[in-house]
Design an enzyme around this catalytic site. Structure first.
Site, mmCIF file in Angstrom:
data_model
loop_
_atom_site.group_PDB
_atom_site.id
_atom_site.type_symbol
_atom_site.label_atom_id
_atom_site.label_comp_id
_atom_site.label_asym_id
_atom_site.label_seq_id
_atom_site.Cartn_x
_atom_site.Cartn_y
_atom_site.Cartn_z
ATOM 1 N N HIS A 16 56.395 -3.065 77.957
ATOM 2 C CA HIS A 16 55.399 -2.261 77.231
ATOM 3 C C HIS A 16 55.584 -2.443 75.732
ATOM 4 C CE1 HIS A 16 52.848 1.163 76.278
ATOM 5 N NE2 HIS A 16 53.815 1.619 75.482
ATOM 6 N N ALA B 89 44.521 -52.551 83.705
ATOM 7 C CA ALA B 89 44.934 -53.042 85.026
ATOM 8 C C ALA B 89 43.772 -53.092 86.000
ATOM 9 C CB ALA B 89 46.032 -52.132 85.570
ATOM 10 N N GLY C 167 46.647 -40.018 77.300
ATOM 11 C CA GLY C 167 45.384 -39.904 78.035
ATOM 12 C C GLY C 167 44.288 -39.190 77.263
ATOM 13 N N ALA D 159 32.371 -25.743 80.976
ATOM 14 C CA ALA D 159 33.519 -25.364 80.143
ATOM 15 C C ALA D 159 33.487 -26.053 78.772
ATOM 16 C CB ALA D 159 34.807 -25.713 80.875
ATOM 17 N N GLY E 29 24.528 -28.808 78.201
ATOM 18 C CA GLY E 29 25.507 -28.524 79.249
ATOM 19 C C GLY E 29 26.226 -27.215 78.999
ATOM 20 N N GLY E 30 26.138 -26.307 79.956
ATOM 21 C CA GLY E 30 26.758 -24.977 79.817
ATOM 22 C C GLY E 30 27.999 -24.834 80.676
ATOM 23 N N ALA F 53 44.312 -30.847 83.068
ATOM 24 C CA ALA F 53 45.518 -31.622 82.781
ATOM 25 C C ALA F 53 46.685 -31.180 83.665
ATOM 26 C CB ALA F 53 45.882 -31.456 81.304
HETATM 27 C C1 LIG Z 1 36.844 -31.780 75.518
HETATM 28 C C2 LIG Z 1 37.810 -31.573 76.656
HETATM 29 C C3 LIG Z 1 38.642 -30.487 76.646
HETATM 30 C C4 LIG Z 1 39.551 -30.294 77.687
HETATM 31 N N1 LIG Z 1 40.362 -29.199 77.645
HETATM 32 C C5 LIG Z 1 41.254 -29.003 78.637
HETATM 33 C C6 LIG Z 1 42.155 -27.896 78.593
HETATM 34 O O1 LIG Z 1 42.152 -27.093 77.654
HETATM 35 N N2 LIG Z 1 43.033 -27.754 79.600
HETATM 36 C C7 LIG Z 1 43.079 -28.621 80.665
HETATM 37 O O2 LIG Z 1 43.902 -28.438 81.553
HETATM 38 N N3 LIG Z 1 42.235 -29.665 80.736
HETATM 39 C C8 LIG Z 1 41.335 -29.884 79.748
HETATM 40 N N4 LIG Z 1 40.516 -30.976 79.811
HETATM 41 C C9 LIG Z 1 40.593 -31.876 80.980
HETATM 42 C C10 LIG Z 1 41.765 -32.854 80.864
HETATM 43 O O3 LIG Z 1 41.646 -33.590 79.660
HETATM 44 C C11 LIG Z 1 41.781 -33.791 82.051
HETATM 45 O O4 LIG Z 1 41.719 -33.052 83.246
HETATM 46 C C12 LIG Z 1 43.045 -34.645 82.053
HETATM 47 O O5 LIG Z 1 43.105 -35.444 80.900
HETATM 48 C C13 LIG Z 1 43.088 -35.541 83.298
HETATM 49 O O6 LIG Z 1 44.255 -36.304 83.270
HETATM 50 P P1 LIG Z 1 44.311 -37.769 83.910
HETATM 51 O O7 LIG Z 1 45.707 -38.252 83.691
HETATM 52 O O8 LIG Z 1 43.774 -37.719 85.272
HETATM 53 O O9 LIG Z 1 43.278 -38.631 83.058
HETATM 54 P P2 LIG Z 1 43.257 -39.013 81.507
HETATM 55 O O10 LIG Z 1 43.897 -37.994 80.669
HETATM 56 O O11 LIG Z 1 41.835 -39.361 81.251
HETATM 57 O O12 LIG Z 1 44.139 -40.328 81.426
HETATM 58 C C14 LIG Z 1 43.730 -41.500 82.040
HETATM 59 C C15 LIG Z 1 44.251 -42.679 81.258
HETATM 60 O O13 LIG Z 1 44.027 -43.864 82.012
HETATM 61 C C16 LIG Z 1 43.738 -44.933 81.127
HETATM 62 N N5 LIG Z 1 43.039 -45.975 81.886
HETATM 63 C C17 LIG Z 1 41.819 -45.899 82.461
HETATM 64 N N6 LIG Z 1 41.539 -47.049 83.116
HETATM 65 C C18 LIG Z 1 42.605 -47.866 82.950
HETATM 66 C C19 LIG Z 1 42.927 -49.179 83.398
HETATM 67 N N7 LIG Z 1 42.107 -49.872 84.163
HETATM 68 N N8 LIG Z 1 44.104 -49.708 83.024
HETATM 69 C C20 LIG Z 1 44.974 -49.012 82.237
HETATM 70 N N9 LIG Z 1 44.735 -47.767 81.796
HETATM 71 C C21 LIG Z 1 43.568 -47.194 82.155
HETATM 72 C C22 LIG Z 1 42.874 -44.271 80.057
HETATM 73 O O14 LIG Z 1 42.936 -45.018 78.859
HETATM 74 C C23 LIG Z 1 43.524 -42.889 79.937
HETATM 75 O O15 LIG Z 1 44.455 -42.856 78.870
HETATM 76 C C24 LIG Z 1 39.605 -31.209 78.771
HETATM 77 C C25 LIG Z 1 38.764 -32.324 78.776
HETATM 78 C C26 LIG Z 1 37.883 -32.517 77.739
HETATM 79 C C27 LIG Z 1 36.991 -33.729 77.766
#
Ligand SMILES: Cc1cc2nc3c(=O)[nH]c(=O)nc-3n(C[C@H](O)[C@H](O)[C@H](O)COP(=O)(O)OP(=O)(O)OC[C@H]3O[C@@H](n4cnc5c(N)ncnc54)[C@H](O)[C@@H]3O)c2cc1C
Length: 470
Positions: A447, A116, A40, A185, A182-183, A322
């Site tokens: 400690h 999908a 992801g 995270a 954007g300020g 995540a």
């Molecule tokens: C720069 C940055 C830093 C971050 N740092 C952190 C951190 O340190 N700690 C933390 O907890 N979170 C962090 N996050 C947030 C975290 O990345 C997301 O909250 C997390 O990835 C969400 O998981 P998800 O499974 O919902 O979505 P995603 O990880 O976005 O996964 C969704 C997947 O679905 C797939 N997809 C989409 N549509 C379709 C479709 N129609 N058919 C098939 N596949 C599809 C995509 O290709 C993708 O791989 C960060 C985000 C960013 C942008």
């Protein structure tokens, strides 16, 4: 038509745990991922690459004063960047391969590279490329398609060249200067990481403060540190009017609080202006799944408006992390396996902001608790007197408890200090187990570690409470 117990769309931290847990329970599961590899946004353009960069930038900053041709260390930021890219590519592949190997050990799990979309509330069509399509039937579905960067409409020809979290990790070298819009995270983390690597950073934020959901006092202290110590120019209450691109340079025009217009000419622009749920192209209407601008609508069991179809992670209107996506993934799995019995509880969510110093949080902030009508008391522990913080050379920051007055249950734990991520797990456990001040005061904290503050603060608050009630 092939049929599965559950179809899962999206192989990030929201989709993957559910796929594995359901398969471990003998269910026939199909996991569809557009990228062709599991992980992801978190693995490929989010948490993992940004934290590899944070680690590299931190280590580079530790060598401050030791660099230079006559001082033994000659590494330039561009060399650090090259090593970062190599390490990132290696780690990403390693982690994605490891996930694929785990899938191979689950005979009822099918992983498919494809995009999908729904055809009805019991059928999904998968486009596998080159016009190849396959329709599958399902009893249950989990939508875990995540979110993408939101890029607001701004005048000028520059928008198509700006970086978001996609783009920046593919750069061949570091820019000399950058404007970060954007300020929140993501903007704050990038501003501090890049400035440590010598990039001149200017941050533009529309609101009158950075990090709106964060405890206000912590955000204020961090803002001051960014300006006074990190050399980052932070423009609050400022609105970007125009972005242009010509001769390998951007021009960013913005209006400040007083209505005065400014123009900056950076090498790069990073948009960190929020996230939008990935719902486009899913044909949700055909399945009876309702969504709005904030994401797919779900109830407390994470079921959508279509029976048997669940949604988790960044694609719903909830905290976007995540680990939260994984928590939701496992909650939806329980509800599929055992009937809707497990509700989500975001009041116990936790997170870390990898700023410098870092901020970690679990449960309710002071403000959230007050808005929810809870009667609370607040306690603060000052890391300036903490043994381990002194040993580490960073005796700065606070630990804050938000405690329910009547029960002495700890509703929220908030940490602002260097090393906060390392002790954030205890904060998450305290809140999720509903621990009281007494529970925490009786835990034997080793400690010298920065976890001692938890016990000290609990005892300090119990002492104060006893004194006050005498
Ligand atoms: C720069 C940055 C830093 C971050 N740092 C952190 C951190 O340190 N700690 C933390 O907890 N979170 C962090 N996050 C947030 C975290 O990345 C997301 O909250 C997390 O990835 C969400 O998981 P998800 O499974 O919902 O979505 P995603 O990880 O976005 O996964 C969704 C997947 O679905 C797939 N997809 C989409 N549509 C379709 C479709 N129609 N058919 C098939 N596949 C599809 C995509 O290709 C993708 O791989 C960060 C985000 C960013 C942008």
């Amino acid at each position: 038509m092939e049929s599965f117990d559950t179809v899962i769309i999206g192989g990030g931290p929201g989709g993957t745990p559910a796929a594995m847990r359901l398969a471990q329970n003998g269910k026939r599961v199909i996991l569809v991922e557009e990228r062709g590899r599991p992980g992801g946004e978190c693995l490929f353009e989010g948490c993992i690459p940004s934290k590899i960069l944070e680690h590299a930038a931190h280590r580079y900053s530790l060598l401050e004063g030791l660099r230079g041709p006559d001082k033994g260390i000659n590494d330039k930021p561009s060399a650090i960047w090259k090593r970062f890219i190599e390490k990132k590519d290696r780690l990403l592949e390693l982690r994605s391969d490891a996930a694929l190997r785990k899938f191979e050990n689950l005979p009822t799990l099918t992983f498919v590279a494809g995009k999908a979309r729904f055809r009805s509330n019991r059928e999904v069509v998968i486009s596998e490329g080159s016009g190849k399509e396959r329709t599958i039937g399902f009893k249950n579905a989990i939508i875990a398609t995540g979110s993408g960067a939101f890029v607001p409409p701004v005048k000028g020809n520059g928008l198509q060249y700006v970086w978001t979290n996609r783009g920046i990790f593919e750069a061949h070298d570091l820019p000399a200067s950058i404007v970060i819009i954007g300020g929140g995270a993501i903007g704050i983390e990038f501003a501090q990481m890049l400035s440590k690597l010598g990039v001149k950073c200017t941050l533009i934020e529309m609101l009158d403060r950075i990090l709106p959901p964060v405890e206000e006092e912590f955000a204020g202290l961090l803002h001051r540190k960014m300006c006074d110590e990190d050399g980052i120019e932070v423009n609050l209450s400022s609105r970007v009017l125009e972005i242009n691109f010509a001769d390998e340079k951007f021009e960013v025009v913005f209006e400040d609080k007083g209505g005065e217009t400014h123009s900056i000419v950076p090498e790069r622009v990073l948009m960190a202006t929020g996230r939008i749920p990935n719902t486009k192209g899913l044909n949700l209407e055909s399945a009876g799944v309702s969504s709005n601008r904030k994401g797919i609508e779900t109830d407390e069991f994470l079921e959508t408006t279509a029976q048997g179809i669940y949604a988790v992670g960044d694609v719903i209107n909830g905290p976007k992390f995540a680990h939260t996506a994984t928590y939701e993934s496992l909650t939806a799995t329980e509800n599929i396996l055992h009937g809707n019995a497990k509700k989500v509880d975001f009041t116990k969510n936790s997170w870390v902001l990898f700023s410098d110093p870092e901020i970690a949080s679990a449960g309710l902030t002071e403000d959230e608790a007050l808005r929810a009508g809870r009667k609370i008391i607040i306690g603060r522990y000052d890391f300036s007197s903490d043994a381990k913080a002194q040993i580490n050379g960073h005796p700065f920051g606070f630990l804050k408890f938000v405690v329910e007055r009547e029960t002495l249950q700890i509703l929220g734990v908030h940490i602002f200090t260097k090393g906060a991520p390392g002790i954030s797990g205890e904060a998450a456990l305290i809140v999720s187990m509903g621990a009281t001040l007494k529970d925490v005061s009786e835990a034997v904290h080793p400690h010298p570690t920065m976890t001692e503050g938890f016990g000290l603060l609990a005892r300090q608050m119990l002492g104060t409470i006893k004194e006050n009630s005498q």
